[in-house]
Design a protein around this motif. Structure first.
Motif, PDB file in Angstrom:
ATOM      1  N   ALA A   1     -63.815  48.446  59.170  1.00  0.00           N
ATOM      2  CA  ALA A   1     -64.247  47.074  59.434  1.00  0.00           C
ATOM      3  C   ALA A   1     -64.238  46.230  58.170  1.00  0.00           C
ATOM      4  CB  ALA A   1     -65.653  47.084  60.061  1.00  0.00           C
ATOM      5  N   MET A   2     -64.694  46.804  57.051  1.00  0.00           N
ATOM      6  CA  MET A   2     -64.735  46.045  55.807  1.00  0.00           C
ATOM      7  C   MET A   2     -63.335  45.719  55.299  1.00  0.00           C
ATOM      8  SD  MET A   2     -67.886  45.391  55.213  1.00  0.00           S
ATOM      9  CE  MET A   2     -67.921  45.157  56.996  1.00  0.00           C
ATOM     10  N   VAL A   3     -62.416  46.666  55.415  1.00  0.00           N
ATOM     11  CA  VAL A   3     -61.037  46.406  54.995  1.00  0.00           C
ATOM     12  C   VAL A   3     -60.419  45.313  55.858  1.00  0.00           C
ATOM     13  CG1 VAL A   3     -58.710  47.389  54.861  1.00  0.00           C
ATOM     14  CG2 VAL A   3     -60.662  48.694  54.004  1.00  0.00           C
ATOM     15  N   HIS A   4     -60.632  45.425  57.163  1.00  0.00           N
ATOM     16  CA  HIS A   4     -60.081  44.413  58.075  1.00  0.00           C
ATOM     17  C   HIS A   4     -60.662  43.039  57.774  1.00  0.00           C
ATOM     18  CE1 HIS A   4     -58.532  42.635  61.773  1.00  0.00           C
ATOM     19  NE2 HIS A   4     -59.757  42.162  62.009  1.00  0.00           N
ATOM     20  N   SER A   5     -61.981  42.987  57.550  1.00  0.00           N
ATOM     21  CA  SER A   5     -62.618  41.699  57.291  1.00  0.00           C
ATOM     22  C   SER A   5     -62.161  41.101  55.967  1.00  0.00           C
ATOM     23  CB  SER A   5     -64.144  41.867  57.285  1.00  0.00           C
ATOM     24  OG  SER A   5     -64.791  40.653  56.962  1.00  0.00           O
ATOM     25  N   ALA A   6     -62.114  41.942  54.925  1.00  0.00           N
ATOM     26  CA  ALA A   6     -61.760  41.438  53.591  1.00  0.00           C
ATOM     27  C   ALA A   6     -60.351  40.885  53.541  1.00  0.00           C
ATOM     28  CB  ALA A   6     -61.936  42.543  52.558  1.00  0.00           C
ATOM     29  N   PHE A   7     -59.432  41.484  54.318  1.00  0.00           N
ATOM     30  CA  PHE A   7     -58.033  41.062  54.250  1.00  0.00           C
ATOM     31  C   PHE A   7     -57.614  40.191  55.434  1.00  0.00           C
ATOM     32  CE2 PHE A   7     -58.237  44.770  51.503  1.00  0.00           C
ATOM     33  CZ  PHE A   7     -57.581  44.305  50.377  1.00  0.00           C
ATOM     34  N   THR A   8     -58.572  39.803  56.269  1.00  0.00           N
ATOM     35  CA  THR A   8     -58.263  38.906  57.387  1.00  0.00           C
ATOM     36  C   THR A   8     -58.924  37.551  57.197  1.00  0.00           C
ATOM     37  OG1 THR A   8     -58.081  40.778  58.917  1.00  0.00           O
ATOM     38  CG2 THR A   8     -58.388  38.607  59.888  1.00  0.00           C
ATOM     39  N   ALA A   9     -60.231  37.548  56.947  1.00  0.00           N
ATOM     40  CA  ALA A   9     -60.967  36.301  56.762  1.00  0.00           C
ATOM     41  C   ALA A   9     -61.025  35.945  55.277  1.00  0.00           C
ATOM     42  CB  ALA A   9     -62.385  36.434  57.317  1.00  0.00           C
ATOM     43  N   PRO A  10     -60.590  34.756  54.884  1.00  0.00           N
ATOM     44  CA  PRO A  10     -60.701  34.334  53.481  1.00  0.00           C
ATOM     45  C   PRO A  10     -62.164  34.087  53.123  1.00  0.00           C
ATOM     46  CG  PRO A  10     -59.865  32.540  54.827  1.00  0.00           C
ATOM     47  CD  PRO A  10     -59.928  33.730  55.719  1.00  0.00           C
ATOM     48  N   HIS A  11     -62.703  34.925  52.247  1.00  0.00           N
ATOM     49  CA  HIS A  11     -64.113  34.859  51.896  1.00  0.00           C
ATOM     50  C   HIS A  11     -64.357  33.843  50.776  1.00  0.00           C
ATOM     51  CE1 HIS A  11     -64.357  38.485  54.259  1.00  0.00           C
ATOM     52  NE2 HIS A  11     -65.616  38.700  53.944  1.00  0.00           N
ATOM     53  N   VAL A  12     -65.461  33.119  50.910  1.00  0.00           N
ATOM     54  CA  VAL A  12     -65.988  32.275  49.838  1.00  0.00           C
ATOM     55  C   VAL A  12     -67.471  32.621  49.710  1.00  0.00           C
ATOM     56  CG1 VAL A  12     -66.541  29.929  49.104  1.00  0.00           C
ATOM     57  CG2 VAL A  12     -64.336  30.413  50.163  1.00  0.00           C
ATOM     58  N   THR A  13     -67.960  32.797  48.497  1.00  0.00           N
ATOM     59  CA  THR A  13     -69.370  33.130  48.276  1.00  0.00           C
ATOM     60  C   THR A  13     -69.996  32.097  47.349  1.00  0.00           C
ATOM     61  OG1 THR A  13     -68.866  35.490  48.493  1.00  0.00           O
ATOM     62  CG2 THR A  13     -71.005  34.905  47.564  1.00  0.00           C
TER      63      THR A  13
ATOM     64  N   LEU B   1     -74.434  33.408  49.847  1.00  0.00           N
ATOM     65  CA  LEU B   1     -73.914  33.191  51.192  1.00  0.00           C
ATOM     66  C   LEU B   1     -72.393  33.311  51.162  1.00  0.00           C
ATOM     67  CD1 LEU B   1     -74.629  32.330  54.149  1.00  0.00           C
ATOM     68  CD2 LEU B   1     -73.975  30.005  53.451  1.00  0.00           C
ATOM     69  N   SER B   2     -71.871  34.314  51.879  1.00  0.00           N
ATOM     70  CA  SER B   2     -70.418  34.442  52.060  1.00  0.00           C
ATOM     71  C   SER B   2     -70.062  33.891  53.431  1.00  0.00           C
ATOM     72  CB  SER B   2     -69.979  35.908  51.962  1.00  0.00           C
ATOM     73  OG  SER B   2     -70.103  36.387  50.647  1.00  0.00           O
ATOM     74  N   PHE B   3     -68.919  33.178  53.518  1.00  0.00           N
ATOM     75  CA  PHE B   3     -68.518  32.621  54.803  1.00  0.00           C
ATOM     76  C   PHE B   3     -66.995  32.628  54.926  1.00  0.00           C
ATOM     77  CE2 PHE B   3     -69.730  29.257  51.816  1.00  0.00           C
ATOM     78  CZ  PHE B   3     -68.551  28.526  51.677  1.00  0.00           C
ATOM     79  N   ASP B   4     -66.554  32.544  56.168  1.00  0.00           N
ATOM     80  CA  ASP B   4     -65.133  32.527  56.494  1.00  0.00           C
ATOM     81  C   ASP B   4     -64.615  31.105  56.245  1.00  0.00           C
ATOM     82  OD1 ASP B   4     -62.611  32.535  57.636  1.00  0.00           O
ATOM     83  OD2 ASP B   4     -63.211  33.683  59.408  1.00  0.00           O
ATOM     84  N   HIS B   5     -63.735  30.958  55.241  1.00  0.00           N
ATOM     85  CA  HIS B   5     -63.296  29.628  54.841  1.00  0.00           C
ATOM     86  C   HIS B   5     -62.365  28.983  55.873  1.00  0.00           C
ATOM     87  CE1 HIS B   5     -63.525  26.441  52.156  1.00  0.00           C
ATOM     88  NE2 HIS B   5     -62.937  26.927  51.070  1.00  0.00           N
ATOM     89  N   ARG B   6     -61.906  29.742  56.863  1.00  0.00           N
ATOM     90  CA  ARG B   6     -61.150  29.140  57.954  1.00  0.00           C
ATOM     91  C   ARG B   6     -62.067  28.313  58.839  1.00  0.00           C
ATOM     92  NH1 ARG B   6     -58.698  34.414  60.695  1.00  0.00           N
ATOM     93  NH2 ARG B   6     -60.925  34.900  60.482  1.00  0.00           N
ATOM     94  N   LEU B   7     -63.326  28.747  58.938  1.00  0.00           N
ATOM     95  CA  LEU B   7     -64.300  28.097  59.814  1.00  0.00           C
ATOM     96  C   LEU B   7     -65.234  27.166  59.060  1.00  0.00           C
ATOM     97  CD1 LEU B   7     -65.260  31.289  61.828  1.00  0.00           C
ATOM     98  CD2 LEU B   7     -64.129  29.307  62.807  1.00  0.00           C
ATOM     99  N   VAL B   8     -65.603  27.571  57.862  1.00  0.00           N
ATOM    100  CA  VAL B   8     -66.641  26.888  57.109  1.00  0.00           C
ATOM    101  C   VAL B   8     -66.049  26.387  55.797  1.00  0.00           C
ATOM    102  CG1 VAL B   8     -68.950  27.101  56.110  1.00  0.00           C
ATOM    103  CG2 VAL B   8     -68.340  28.453  58.135  1.00  0.00           C
ATOM    104  N   ASP B   9     -66.096  25.079  55.574  1.00  0.00           N
ATOM    105  CA  ASP B   9     -65.625  24.559  54.295  1.00  0.00           C
ATOM    106  C   ASP B   9     -66.773  24.571  53.293  1.00  0.00           C
ATOM    107  OD1 ASP B   9     -67.247  22.366  54.935  1.00  0.00           O
ATOM    108  OD2 ASP B   9     -65.557  21.180  55.673  1.00  0.00           O
ATOM    109  N   GLY B  10     -66.472  24.170  52.091  1.00  0.00           N
ATOM    110  CA  GLY B  10     -67.467  24.226  51.027  1.00  0.00           C
ATOM    111  C   GLY B  10     -68.685  23.375  51.294  1.00  0.00           C
ATOM    112  N   GLU B  11     -68.492  22.207  51.902  1.00  0.00           N
ATOM    113  CA  GLU B  11     -69.623  21.323  52.163  1.00  0.00           C
ATOM    114  C   GLU B  11     -70.585  21.949  53.178  1.00  0.00           C
ATOM    115  OE1 GLU B  11     -70.582  16.790  53.810  1.00  0.00           O
ATOM    116  OE2 GLU B  11     -68.562  17.640  53.977  1.00  0.00           O
ATOM    117  N   LEU B  12     -70.034  22.465  54.279  1.00  0.00           N
ATOM    118  CA  LEU B  12     -70.889  23.059  55.305  1.00  0.00           C
ATOM    119  C   LEU B  12     -71.613  24.286  54.770  1.00  0.00           C
ATOM    120  CD1 LEU B  12     -71.928  23.233  58.188  1.00  0.00           C
ATOM    121  CD2 LEU B  12     -69.821  24.419  58.824  1.00  0.00           C
ATOM    122  N   GLY B  13     -70.889  25.138  54.052  1.00  0.00           N
ATOM    123  CA  GLY B  13     -71.521  26.327  53.489  1.00  0.00           C
ATOM    124  C   GLY B  13     -72.633  25.961  52.516  1.00  0.00           C
ATOM    125  N   SER B  14     -72.412  24.932  51.714  1.00  0.00           N
ATOM    126  CA  SER B  14     -73.427  24.512  50.742  1.00  0.00           C
ATOM    127  C   SER B  14     -74.659  23.955  51.444  1.00  0.00           C
ATOM    128  CB  SER B  14     -72.841  23.456  49.803  1.00  0.00           C
ATOM    129  OG  SER B  14     -71.743  23.987  49.083  1.00  0.00           O
TER     130      SER B  14
END
Length: 496
Positions: free
Chosen positions: A281-293, A463-476
């Motif tokens: 699951a971690m490999v799939h998540s790390a290489f599928t969803a672009p992470h931003v922390t 806070l880590s989020f999927d950058h496809r769904l959440v941009d920097g403003e929303l995550g902040s």
């Protein structure tokens, strides 16, 4: 002329079920039955570990176990047969029938046995086995099981039936004409089948686990062989028997001793179960969803004071109250203020799925590895209800009893790495979720408060989020709202 086989007498197969959505295999941790044991519909026959949790499997029909297809520790694909069950009393094949005419009796035996004594000459036998014929050609009837030997309703595992059903075949009996008829056998005793799990109610099992008592070593005193709380306490109070001293013969002096297995420089551990699923699951998540922390350090002194006050509140009597409770509530409120963060990316349909509910995942470290059960509809719970759900989640995870359903459908997750003394980290998203909040250790640090440097309780949030769904403003915004609530917990009321 051929006849159809009666389905009630046929051997039935129990296949490894899919105990969780989409699972393909499971490891057999422990068998609770053995060949020859009688099982009933709904009786737990084994414990398996899936890629998500340890699960007990009940069998869906009655009968007698004929074969266990896999040993403990084996990994079995979903759909494979793991156990076969024959009709009740048919655990083993019947021996060849005795000859119709018994051999001639010796001189010391009467020429012909008296007809009324024939029933007394029968021997107790396993159900399904033949019996020796008397010197007459009359066929002996099989003993009928007593209804009094049925297990009590409500027990988790079936008790043994007749004393004959103890998993051991009797020794071959001599023909009735060779020896005087023995006395009628005593009434059978109710006992657990060989290899069966000891009978005890769940509270008693938990008591034994907490006190470190093995239920298999306890002699039950309850009705129908059930272990009681008094039996467990008695086992704790009883002194341990002194070990027998065995004098071993002097061993000859060995030649050059080989290197012991403990001296090996490497240990190889099979990758399976929860750890295997987590890794995939971690490999799939790390290489599928672009992470931003993103990170923020916050003064949580007021939150820690509120935790201490809530512990004394009667509304939280008997509940687990800790910083994680208020952090969870703060995240739920931040999601309510920024609902777009609570979404999922549907790749096959090329859609963004907005979710109007929050199933709050809590990462939990267990002996079997990391699992993430979630609290269903956490957004709709009051603070005491959320405290009760968190307490139940943690207790169930520690006992290894988390169900696969409890780990499905999560939307956002909290991982409390602060309990390990870690300040912060970059958490990886749980697959299918949009965000994960890591909480660092809460420490007393120098902090500028009201224009002066004072010791304050401080922590760092990530806070880590999927950058496809959440941009920097929303995550902040989400992370900023969580920090603001923990700094001023009265916002739990003013922002609600």
């Amino acid at each position: 002329m051929t006849t159809m086989t009666d389905t009630a007498s046929a051997v039935r197969e129990f296949k490894m079920p899919d105990v969780g959505e989409g699972l393909t295999e499971a490891e057999i941790l422990k068998w609770y039955v053995a060949p020859g044991d009688t099982v009933t519909d709904g009786q737990v026959v084994c414990e398996v570990e899936t890629a998500k949790a340890a699960v007990e499997l009940p069998i869906p029909f009655d009968g007698t176990v004929t074969e266990l297809r896999f040993a403990e520790g084996a990994t079995v694909d979903v759909g494979q047969v793991i156990i076969t069950v024959g009709p009740a009393g048919g655990a083993a094949p019947a021996p060849e029938a005795a000859p119709e005419t018994a051999p001639a009796a010796p001189e010391t035996t009467p020429a012909a046995p008296e007809e009324p004594e024939a029933p007394k000459g029968r021997q107790p036998v396993l159900v399904g086995y033949g019996v020796s014929e008397s010197s007459t050609k009359r066929r002996a009837r099989k003993p009928v099981p007593s209804q009094g030997d049925e297990p009590p309703a409500g027990t988790y595992y079936a008790a043994a039936v007749q004393g004959e059903l103890n998993g051991h075949a009797p020794a071959p009996q001599a023909p009735a004409a060779q020896a005087p008829a023995p006395a009628a056998p005593a009434a059978p005793q109710v006992a657990a089948p060989t290899g069966a799990r000891p009978l005890a109610k769940p509270p008693v099992r938990k008591l034994a686990k907490d006190l470190g008592v093995d239920l298999a070593t306890i002699t039950p005193t309850g009705p129908d062989g059930i272990i009681t709380r008094e039996d467990v306490h008695a086992a704790v109070a009883a002194p341990a028997p002194a070990p027998e001293v065995v004098t071993a013969p002097a061993a000859p002096a060995p030649a050059a001793a080989p290197v012991a297995a403990g001296d090996a420089r490497e240990t190889r551990i099979p990758i399976k179960g929860v750890r295997k699923a987590t890794a995939q699951a971690m490999v799939h998540s790390a290489f599928t969803a672009p992470h931003v922390t993103e990170f923020v350090t916050v003064d949580v002194t007021r939150t820690m004071k509120l935790v201490e006050e809530l512990k004394q509140d009667r509304a939280f009597e008997g509940l687990r109250v800790n910083p994680l409770l208020l952090i969870s509530k703060a995240l739920l409120l931040a999601i309510r203020r920024n609902p777009d963060v609570n979404a999922a990316w549907d790749e096959p349909n090329q859609e963004i799925v907005q979710k109007h509910y929050v199933n709050l995942g809590i990462a939990a470290a267990t002996p079997r590895g990391l699992i993430v059960p979630n609290i269903k509809d956490a957004h709709a719970k009051t603070l005491p209800e959320l405290a009760a759900s968190l307490g139940e989640l943690v207790t169930t995870a520690r006992e290894g009893k988390t169900s696969p359903g409890a780990m499905q459908g999560g939307t956002v997750t909290i991982t409390n790495i602060g309990v390990f003394g870690i300040d912060t980290g970059t958490p990886i998203l749980n697959p299918g979720e949009s965000a994960i909040l890591a909480v660092g250790a809460i420490k007393l640090q120098p902090w500028v408060h009201k224009g002066k440097v004072k010791p304050r309780q401080v922590t760092t949030l990530a806070l880590s989020f999927d950058h496809r769904l959440v941009d920097g403003e929303l995550g902040s915004k989400v992370l900023g709202d969580v920090a603001a609530i923990l700094e001023q917990p009265k916002r739990l009321m003013t922002w609600a």
